[in-house]
Design a protein around this motif. Sequence first.
Motif, PDB file in Angstrom:
ATOM      1  N   ALA A  36       0.828  -1.202   0.000  1.00  0.00           N
ATOM      2  CA  ALA A  36       0.000   0.000   0.000  1.00  0.00           C
ATOM      3  C   ALA A  36       0.870   1.263   0.000  1.00  0.00           C
ATOM      4  N   CYS A  37       1.917   1.271   0.816  1.00  0.00           N
ATOM      5  CA  CYS A  37       2.811   2.439   0.873  1.00  0.00           C
ATOM      6  C   CYS A  37       3.533   2.645  -0.451  1.00  0.00           C
ATOM      7  N   GLU A  40       1.188   4.077  -2.996  1.00  0.00           N
ATOM      8  CA  GLU A  40       0.750   5.448  -2.717  1.00  0.00           C
ATOM      9  C   GLU A  40       1.895   6.454  -2.723  1.00  0.00           C
ATOM     10  N   HIS A  41       3.060   6.044  -2.192  1.00  0.00           N
ATOM     11  CA  HIS A  41       4.143   7.010  -1.963  1.00  0.00           C
ATOM     12  C   HIS A  41       5.390   6.767  -2.801  1.00  0.00           C
ATOM     13  N   SER A  46       8.617   5.343   0.930  1.00  0.00           N
ATOM     14  CA  SER A  46       8.230   4.108   1.621  1.00  0.00           C
ATOM     15  C   SER A  46       9.409   3.548   2.410  1.00  0.00           C
ATOM     16  N   PRO A 113      -3.513  -1.887  -7.342  1.00  0.00           N
ATOM     17  CA  PRO A 113      -2.398  -1.390  -6.521  1.00  0.00           C
ATOM     18  C   PRO A 113      -1.161  -2.261  -6.595  1.00  0.00           C
ATOM     19  N   ARG A 116       0.826  -1.034  -9.545  1.00  0.00           N
ATOM     20  CA  ARG A 116       1.399   0.279  -9.229  1.00  0.00           C
ATOM     21  C   ARG A 116       2.606   0.132  -8.290  1.00  0.00           C
TER      22      ARG A 116
END
Length: 206
Positions: A36-37, A40-41, A46, A113, A116
């Motif tokens: 998830a990190c 997103e980042h 991360s 995700p 990604r």
Amino acid sequence: MSTTAEHDRPASRPDRSPKQDRSRATRQRLLEAAVACLAEHGWAGSTVAVVAERAGVSRGAAQHHFPTREDLFTAAVEYVAEERSTALRDLFPEGAADRRAVVAALVDLFTGPLFRAALHLWVAASNEEQLRARVTELEARVGRETHRIAVDLLGADESRPGVRESVQGLLDMARGLGLANLLTDDTARRARVVTQWAALLDDALG
């Protein structure tokens, strides 16, 4: 007085399963938080500390399971890839006659995700020699497994000329659609492409 049977009985050992269960649960939370990190980042944002906070564990606990940052993120992407592969197989437990449904499910693997997160890991690996070897190995294993799943679900006979290339072309196309979806919602165009590729595969696979 103890009986002979009691003397011969091995000493009972403490049940460690609850501790093992907690350890497995902690590891899983870390893996899911890492993906998830990363999604997103990106790689730069991360860190192990960020992932540990998101997972609700101490940094020391995170490093107990994954001594290095590279260990954590390569394991995280591999873990979720395996989970997605299992989920994909479970969608069609007896195979699928509708090739469009199979093509759509395979394309979905590259639009979430996980893709990604994997993309951020690939970009980081292109600049970090130590990470590159691990990510290259991981990508090769995930790619082989995805190809095997695609062959099974499509009912493809790779002994026939051109079939292997057709299946791999589908996966390469799916990766490209995943890239296109990173910046804008590509749902409508992707649906048309999926329909066309399913028709092409019907011709190629027979």
